[in-house]
Design a protein around this motif. Structure first.
Motif, short mmCIF file in Angstrom:
data_model
loop_
_atom_site.label_atom_id
_atom_site.label_comp_id
_atom_site.label_asym_id
_atom_site.label_seq_id
_atom_site.Cartn_x
_atom_site.Cartn_y
_atom_site.Cartn_z
N PRO A 1 54.31 33.45 45.73
CA PRO A 1 53.56 32.37 45.07
C PRO A 1 54.29 31.87 43.83
O PRO A 1 54.65 32.66 42.96
CB PRO A 1 52.22 33.04 44.72
N GLU A 2 54.49 30.55 43.76
CA GLU A 2 55.22 29.96 42.63
C GLU A 2 54.41 30.14 41.35
O GLU A 2 53.22 29.86 41.29
CB GLU A 2 55.45 28.47 42.93
N ALA A 3 55.07 30.67 40.32
CA ALA A 3 54.38 31.10 39.11
C ALA A 3 53.63 29.96 38.42
O ALA A 3 52.49 30.13 37.96
CB ALA A 3 55.38 31.73 38.13
N GLY A 4 54.24 28.78 38.34
CA GLY A 4 53.59 27.66 37.68
C GLY A 4 52.32 27.24 38.40
O GLY A 4 51.29 26.96 37.76
N VAL B 1 48.24 27.33 37.05
CA VAL B 1 47.31 26.20 37.12
C VAL B 1 46.04 26.60 37.86
O VAL B 1 44.92 26.34 37.39
CB VAL B 1 47.98 25.00 37.81
N GLU B 2 46.20 27.25 39.01
CA GLU B 2 45.03 27.66 39.79
C GLU B 2 44.21 28.72 39.05
O GLU B 2 42.97 28.72 39.12
CB GLU B 2 45.47 28.20 41.15
N GLN B 3 44.90 29.61 38.34
CA GLN B 3 44.18 30.65 37.61
C GLN B 3 43.30 30.04 36.52
O GLN B 3 42.15 30.47 36.32
CB GLN B 3 45.18 31.64 37.00
N MET B 4 43.81 29.04 35.83
CA MET B 4 43.01 28.37 34.81
C MET B 4 41.81 27.67 35.43
O MET B 4 40.71 27.68 34.87
CB MET B 4 43.88 27.36 34.06
N ARG B 5 42.00 27.10 36.59
CA ARG B 5 40.90 26.41 37.27
C ARG B 5 39.80 27.39 37.65
O ARG B 5 38.61 27.13 37.40
CB ARG B 5 41.42 25.69 38.51
N TYR B 6 40.19 28.53 38.23
CA TYR B 6 39.19 29.52 38.62
C TYR B 6 38.51 30.13 37.40
O TYR B 6 37.31 30.44 37.42
CB TYR B 6 39.82 30.62 39.46
N ALA B 7 39.26 30.29 36.31
CA ALA B 7 38.67 30.85 35.10
C ALA B 7 37.62 29.93 34.50
O ALA B 7 36.63 30.40 33.92
CB ALA B 7 39.77 31.15 34.08
N SER B 8 37.83 28.62 34.63
CA SER B 8 36.89 27.67 34.05
C SER B 8 35.74 27.31 35.00
O SER B 8 34.60 27.14 34.57
CB SER B 8 37.61 26.38 33.63
N GLU B 9 36.04 27.21 36.29
CA GLU B 9 35.03 26.80 37.27
C GLU B 9 34.25 27.96 37.85
O GLU B 9 33.21 27.77 38.47
CB GLU B 9 35.69 26.00 38.39
N ALA C 1 43.70 35.32 56.34
CA ALA C 1 44.68 34.28 56.64
C ALA C 1 46.10 34.74 56.31
O ALA C 1 47.07 34.31 56.94
CB ALA C 1 44.35 33.01 55.85
N GLN C 2 46.23 35.64 55.32
CA GLN C 2 47.54 36.20 55.01
C GLN C 2 48.00 37.19 56.08
O GLN C 2 49.19 37.45 56.20
CB GLN C 2 47.49 36.91 53.66
N MET D 1 46.72 33.44 43.36
CA MET D 1 47.86 33.80 44.21
C MET D 1 47.55 33.55 45.68
O MET D 1 48.40 33.04 46.42
CB MET D 1 48.24 35.25 43.97
N LEU D 2 46.36 33.89 46.11
CA LEU D 2 45.97 33.64 47.49
C LEU D 2 45.96 32.15 47.79
O LEU D 2 46.43 31.70 48.86
CB LEU D 2 44.58 34.24 47.76
N GLN D 3 45.43 31.34 46.87
CA GLN D 3 45.37 29.90 47.09
C GLN D 3 46.76 29.29 47.15
O GLN D 3 47.06 28.45 48.01
CB GLN D 3 44.57 29.24 45.96
#
Length: 262
Positions: free
Chosen positions: A181-184, A188-196, A210-211, A252-254
């Motif tokens: 998983p690309e770190a950047g 971004v996704e981690q911030m989204r999940y943390a807020s939403e 799925a993995q 990371m999964l997303q």
């Protein structure tokens, strides 16, 4: 007459022993390798004991890589089935001995500390260098794609932890051998999940399935699901593999799912 009869019988037997006559002038293009996966293990012991165990009757692997020197031993021909995976599943395929190549690395695994923590043994640089060369060779010959290399803990997360959190999966990713998983994008996704808010447990279970993991699909955070989450984390976030379905794990999964669609 007896001599003639005996001669004819010998000729007939010789013909049977040589097998049937087979026309090989045609060849199908619809085929691939029987080996679809490469499974990585550690031996939990030293080299002499590893060789003794893996050359016996009860357990085997196609290759064993020593620690120092990093000698590569071939113990089972790749065309034969080695007994290294046991009860296992990946991407819906079960009992992976029949469809995988097993590689054991000499490594003691871990020891239990006085306070109950696991103290893990590192892998030598030379050992991983040898592994990378071997993996590239196997993948080229069997025409395998990145993602075909998995750990014993991936295919049997309820009972196995090898090759452990100190195995350098990121090094394999840098060599183009496994997806990463690309770190950047993860940030971004981690911030989204943390807020939403975090996804439901059923989402984690579907994403892990799925993995390739075998995971319950009932939407509850039970011990079996935690073990699968921990196996995923051990590979992609070895600093903390507590089995908790947190924002970084979801990210990371997303990201891995998004990258697979490209």
């Amino acid at each position: 007459m007896k001599v003639i009869t005996a001669t004819l019988m010998l000729l007939l037997l010789a013909g049977c022993a040589s097998g049937p006559r087979i026309d090989t002038s045609y060849s199908s293009v619809g085929h691939d390798s029987r080996s679809q996966f490469i499974v990585l293990h550690y031996t939990s012991t030293d080299l002499p004991r590893s060789l003794e165990l893996l050359s016996g009757r009860d357990v085997s692997s196609h290759y064993l890589i020593g620690e120092s020197p990093a000698t590569i031993y071939r113990l089972v021909d790749e065309n034969r089935r080695a007994w290294h995976a046991g009860e296992s599943e990946w991407n819906g395929r079960t009992w992976l001995n029949a469809t995988s190549i097993g590689i054991e690395l000499v490594n003691r695994g871990y020891v239990q500390s006085a306070d109950g923590r696991r103290l893990w043994y590192p892998y030598s640089d030379a050992q991983i260098d040898a592994l990378v060369v071997l993996l590239k060779d196997i993948m080229a010959r069997h025409e395998l794609k990145p993602g075909a290399i998995i750990g014993h803990s991936d295919i049997a997360p309820q009972r196995k932890v090898d090759p452990g959190p100190l195995f350098p999966w990121k090094r394999l990713a840098d060599e183009g051998l496994v997806p990463w998983p690309e770190a950047g994008a993860v940030a971004v996704e981690q911030m989204r999940y943390a807020s939403e808010g975090l996804p439901a447990i059923a989402w984690y279970q579907d994403a892990l399935a799925a993995q390739g993991y075998r995971v319950p699909r009932h939407g509850h955070l039970d011990e079996e699901t935690r073990n699968v989450i921990a196996a995923f984390q051990m590979k992609y976030r070895p600093a903390r593999f507590d089995g908790e379905p947190d924002a970084e794990t979801a990210a990371m999964l997303q990201v891995l799912a998004n990258q697979a669609k490209r």
